[in-house]
Design a protein around this motif. Sequence first.
Motif, PDB file in Angstrom:
ATOM      1  N   ASP A  35     -12.512 -15.209  13.266  1.00  8.98           N
ATOM      2  CA  ASP A  35     -11.165 -14.711  13.059  1.00  8.98           C
ATOM      3  C   ASP A  35     -10.632 -14.147  14.366  1.00  8.98           C
ATOM      4  O   ASP A  35     -11.324 -13.392  15.044  1.00  8.98           O
ATOM      5  CB  ASP A  35     -11.151 -13.627  11.982  1.00  8.98           C
ATOM      6  CG  ASP A  35     -11.429 -14.191  10.602  1.00  8.98           C
ATOM      7  OD1 ASP A  35     -11.156 -15.394  10.392  1.00  8.98           O
ATOM      8  OD2 ASP A  35     -11.916 -13.450   9.733  1.00  8.98           O
ATOM      9  N   CYS A  36      -9.431 -14.556  14.720  1.00  6.93           N
ATOM     10  CA  CYS A  36      -8.890 -14.174  16.018  1.00  6.93           C
ATOM     11  C   CYS A  36      -7.360 -14.109  15.953  1.00  6.93           C
ATOM     12  O   CYS A  36      -6.726 -14.854  15.208  1.00  6.93           O
ATOM     13  CB  CYS A  36      -9.322 -15.203  17.048  1.00  6.93           C
ATOM     14  SG  CYS A  36      -8.807 -14.832  18.718  1.00  6.93           S
ATOM     15  N   ASP A  37      -6.797 -13.238  16.756  1.00 10.49           N
ATOM     16  CA  ASP A  37      -5.350 -13.131  16.900  1.00 10.49           C
ATOM     17  C   ASP A  37      -4.914 -14.099  18.002  1.00 10.49           C
ATOM     18  O   ASP A  37      -5.129 -13.835  19.187  1.00 10.49           O
ATOM     19  CB  ASP A  37      -4.959 -11.692  17.253  1.00 10.49           C
ATOM     20  CG  ASP A  37      -3.457 -11.489  17.332  1.00 10.49           C
ATOM     21  OD1 ASP A  37      -2.704 -12.481  17.451  1.00 10.49           O
ATOM     22  OD2 ASP A  37      -3.031 -10.323  17.286  1.00 10.49           O
ATOM     23  N   LEU A  60       7.884 -16.956  33.809  1.00  9.06           N
ATOM     24  CA  LEU A  60       6.890 -17.381  32.826  1.00  9.06           C
ATOM     25  C   LEU A  60       7.261 -16.747  31.496  1.00  9.06           C
ATOM     26  O   LEU A  60       7.249 -15.520  31.358  1.00  9.06           O
ATOM     27  CB  LEU A  60       5.489 -16.942  33.273  1.00  9.06           C
ATOM     28  CG  LEU A  60       4.290 -17.389  32.454  1.00  9.06           C
ATOM     29  CD1 LEU A  60       4.239 -18.905  32.301  1.00  9.06           C
ATOM     30  CD2 LEU A  60       2.997 -16.903  33.099  1.00  9.06           C
ATOM     31  N   GLU A  61       7.649 -17.583  30.524  1.00 11.22           N
ATOM     32  CA  GLU A  61       8.103 -17.079  29.228  1.00 11.22           C
ATOM     33  C   GLU A  61       7.109 -17.463  28.143  1.00 11.22           C
ATOM     34  O   GLU A  61       6.508 -18.537  28.196  1.00 11.22           O
ATOM     35  CB  GLU A  61       9.474 -17.662  28.869  1.00 11.22           C
ATOM     36  CG  GLU A  61      10.581 -17.219  29.788  1.00 11.22           C
ATOM     37  CD  GLU A  61      11.932 -17.809  29.410  1.00 11.22           C
ATOM     38  OE1 GLU A  61      11.992 -18.740  28.570  1.00 11.22           O
ATOM     39  OE2 GLU A  61      12.934 -17.346  29.954  1.00 11.22           O
ATOM     40  N   TYR A  62       6.992 -16.582  27.160  1.00 10.24           N
ATOM     41  CA  TYR A  62       6.080 -16.820  26.037  1.00 10.24           C
ATOM     42  C   TYR A  62       6.782 -16.448  24.745  1.00 10.24           C
ATOM     43  O   TYR A  62       7.257 -15.325  24.594  1.00 10.24           O
ATOM     44  CB  TYR A  62       4.809 -15.993  26.227  1.00 10.24           C
ATOM     45  CG  TYR A  62       3.878 -15.951  25.043  1.00 10.24           C
ATOM     46  CD1 TYR A  62       3.516 -17.107  24.369  1.00 10.24           C
ATOM     47  CD2 TYR A  62       3.347 -14.753  24.614  1.00 10.24           C
ATOM     48  CE1 TYR A  62       2.649 -17.068  23.295  1.00 10.24           C
ATOM     49  CE2 TYR A  62       2.471 -14.702  23.530  1.00 10.24           C
ATOM     50  CZ  TYR A  62       2.130 -15.868  22.884  1.00 10.24           C
ATOM     51  OH  TYR A  62       1.277 -15.813  21.817  1.00 10.24           O
ATOM     52  N   PHE A  63       6.873 -17.413  23.830  1.00  8.91           N
ATOM     53  CA  PHE A  63       7.484 -17.195  22.529  1.00  8.91           C
ATOM     54  C   PHE A  63       6.483 -17.557  21.450  1.00  8.91           C
ATOM     55  O   PHE A  63       5.770 -18.558  21.559  1.00  8.91           O
ATOM     56  CB  PHE A  63       8.738 -18.059  22.350  1.00  8.91           C
ATOM     57  CG  PHE A  63       9.793 -17.808  23.383  1.00  8.91           C
ATOM     58  CD1 PHE A  63      10.638 -16.712  23.266  1.00  8.91           C
ATOM     59  CD2 PHE A  63       9.935 -18.655  24.467  1.00  8.91           C
ATOM     60  CE1 PHE A  63      11.615 -16.476  24.220  1.00  8.91           C
ATOM     61  CE2 PHE A  63      10.907 -18.427  25.427  1.00  8.91           C
ATOM     62  CZ  PHE A  63      11.744 -17.329  25.307  1.00  8.91           C
ATOM     63  N   SER A  64       6.442 -16.746  20.402  1.00 15.37           N
ATOM     64  CA  SER A  64       5.518 -16.986  19.307  1.00 15.37           C
ATOM     65  C   SER A  64       6.287 -17.013  17.989  1.00 15.37           C
ATOM     66  O   SER A  64       7.111 -16.145  17.733  1.00 15.37           O
ATOM     67  CB  SER A  64       4.459 -15.878  19.279  1.00 15.37           C
ATOM     68  OG  SER A  64       3.607 -16.056  18.192  1.00 15.37           O
ATOM     69  N   ASP A  65       5.997 -18.005  17.178  1.00 17.29           N
ATOM     70  CA  ASP A  65       6.612 -18.152  15.863  1.00 17.29           C
ATOM     71  C   ASP A  65       6.272 -16.931  15.007  1.00 17.29           C
ATOM     72  O   ASP A  65       5.089 -16.619  14.826  1.00 17.29           O
ATOM     73  CB  ASP A  65       6.066 -19.424  15.212  1.00 17.29           C
ATOM     74  CG  ASP A  65       6.757 -19.811  13.929  1.00 17.29           C
ATOM     75  OD1 ASP A  65       7.291 -18.920  13.238  1.00 17.29           O
ATOM     76  OD2 ASP A  65       6.748 -21.013  13.616  1.00 17.29           O
ATOM     77  N   PRO A  66       7.275 -16.215  14.497  1.00 11.50           N
ATOM     78  CA  PRO A  66       7.003 -15.023  13.688  1.00 11.50           C
ATOM     79  C   PRO A  66       6.242 -15.323  12.404  1.00 11.50           C
ATOM     80  O   PRO A  66       5.604 -14.440  11.838  1.00 11.50           O
ATOM     81  CB  PRO A  66       8.378 -14.443  13.380  1.00 11.50           C
ATOM     82  CG  PRO A  66       9.381 -15.401  13.883  1.00 11.50           C
ATOM     83  CD  PRO A  66       8.700 -16.458  14.685  1.00 11.50           C
ATOM     84  N   SER A  67       6.260 -16.574  11.940  1.00 17.20           N
ATOM     85  CA  SER A  67       5.534 -16.912  10.712  1.00 17.20           C
ATOM     86  C   SER A  67       4.047 -17.175  10.961  1.00 17.20           C
ATOM     87  O   SER A  67       3.290 -17.359  10.015  1.00 17.20           O
ATOM     88  CB  SER A  67       6.175 -18.121  10.027  1.00 17.20           C
ATOM     89  OG  SER A  67       6.009 -19.282  10.811  1.00 17.20           O
ATOM     90  N   LEU A  68       3.629 -17.180  12.221  1.00 16.85           N
ATOM     91  CA  LEU A  68       2.222 -17.380  12.551  1.00 16.85           C
ATOM     92  C   LEU A  68       1.399 -16.224  11.999  1.00 16.85           C
ATOM     93  O   LEU A  68       1.702 -15.063  12.260  1.00 16.85           O
ATOM     94  CB  LEU A  68       2.038 -17.460  14.073  1.00 16.85           C
ATOM     95  CG  LEU A  68       0.617 -17.624  14.572  1.00 16.85           C
ATOM     96  CD1 LEU A  68       0.130 -19.039  14.298  1.00 16.85           C
ATOM     97  CD2 LEU A  68       0.552 -17.344  16.058  1.00 16.85           C
ATOM     98  N   PRO A  69       0.354 -16.530  11.218  1.00 13.06           N
ATOM     99  CA  PRO A  69      -0.480 -15.447  10.680  1.00 13.06           C
ATOM    100  C   PRO A  69      -1.111 -14.622  11.805  1.00 13.06           C
ATOM    101  O   PRO A  69      -1.396 -15.146  12.885  1.00 13.06           O
ATOM    102  CB  PRO A  69      -1.558 -16.190   9.887  1.00 13.06           C
ATOM    103  CG  PRO A  69      -0.965 -17.521   9.579  1.00 13.06           C
ATOM    104  CD  PRO A  69      -0.063 -17.841  10.728  1.00 13.06           C
ATOM    105  N   ALA A  70      -1.319 -13.346  11.541  1.00 10.63           N
ATOM    106  CA  ALA A  70      -1.906 -12.448  12.541  1.00 10.63           C
ATOM    107  C   ALA A  70      -3.329 -12.858  12.887  1.00 10.63           C
ATOM    108  O   ALA A  70      -3.783 -12.648  14.011  1.00 10.63           O
ATOM    109  CB  ALA A  70      -1.876 -11.011  12.043  1.00 10.63           C
TER     110      ALA A  70
END
Length: 117
Positions: A35-37, A60-70
Amino acid sequence: LSNATSCGELLLHLIGNVLNFSKVAEGKVELALKDCDVRETIGKVVAINEANAQKKGLVLEYFSDPSLPACLKIDPVKLNQVMMNLVSNAVKFTSKGKVVIKLNWEPFSETEMNSYE
């Protein structure tokens, strides 16, 4: 100090992977799933590459989908290795502008999940 620690850990893992190169060549790579974030793992990769991007005048930009499980069951060492390679090469071979890392989430269907077992 946090980046130095992350770099040191990554280096140890990379050395381990180099030593296991014969497994890759034989197609016998084993995943150490836990299990990992994922956001945190990719965020560390971005942080490590930030200085090189800035030296080149890149954003350098980083975007993460808010629906991605923790928490996801992944091999964090292999994910880190692949992402370090991709992001560092993107920074290395981009001459101007920006490098964007975008993490999207699309869950597998039940049929897709069963095909991987």
